[in-house]
Design a protein around this motif. Structure first.
Motif, short mmCIF file in Angstrom:
data_model
loop_
_atom_site.label_atom_id
_atom_site.label_comp_id
_atom_site.label_asym_id
_atom_site.label_seq_id
_atom_site.Cartn_x
_atom_site.Cartn_y
_atom_site.Cartn_z
N GLU A 127 7.16 9.09 -0.98
CA GLU A 127 5.97 9.02 -0.64
C GLU A 127 5.66 7.17 -0.26
OE1 GLU A 127 3.26 11.80 0.34
OE2 GLU A 127 5.57 11.82 0.39
N LYS B 276 3.58 6.69 3.42
CA LYS B 276 2.60 6.42 4.01
C LYS B 276 2.85 5.36 4.85
CE LYS B 276 0.46 8.60 0.17
NZ LYS B 276 -0.37 9.21 -0.96
N ARG B 277 3.74 4.47 4.19
CA ARG B 277 2.53 3.17 5.43
C ARG B 277 4.03 3.54 6.35
NH1 ARG B 277 5.21 1.10 -0.14
NH2 ARG B 277 7.28 0.96 1.22
N LEU C 241 1.15 5.38 8.55
CA LEU C 241 0.10 3.88 9.13
C LEU C 241 0.40 3.35 10.48
CD1 LEU C 241 -2.48 2.90 8.02
CD2 LEU C 241 -1.21 1.07 7.03
#
Length: 123
Positions: free
Chosen positions: A30, A34-35, A38
């Protein structure tokens, strides 16, 4: 045109467990997702893309140069550069009072090249 023609929708609801499991195992953890999201979000703005492409072409530019190229204020460029730094897309160095930005690494250049190549393809 018949109803549903041209739409990519399943005509029947069916689960393919082997494929689902293969996809589930291949998903990164996860935090990495998310990175990556982004990073892609940072690339999704035309002004930020313009800044990155200018850095790709010039190698290194100061905030004033980038503001001129992007056609926005120094303050606006600084804000965009902060987002690009947070996404680890740009790096910087100080020389006295001047701050120079560059692409963070070769991965960023490859992302830019891939995005432009994909955008140029015929649909």
């Amino acid at each position: 045109m018949p109803s549903g023609a041209g739409r990519a929708v399943c005509g029947v609801y069916e689960i393919h467990p082997e494929r689902v499991e293969r996809a589930r195992v291949a998903l990164p953890e996860e935090g990495l997702l998310k990175r990556a999201a982004l990073l892609l979000k940072a690339l999704s703005d035309p002004t930020r893309m313009r800044l990155l492409l200018a850095l790709r072409a010039a190698g290194e530019l100061c905030v004033c140069d980038l503001a001129l190229l992007a056609g926005v204020s120094v303050s606006a460029v600084s804000h965009q550069l902060r987002l690009l730094r947070q996404a680890r897309l740009v790096a910087f160095r100080r020389e006295g009072k001047q701050v120079y930005y560059r692409l963070a690494d070769q991965h960023v250049e490859a992302l830019l090249e891939g995005a432009l190549a994909h955008a140029e393809e015929d649909t």
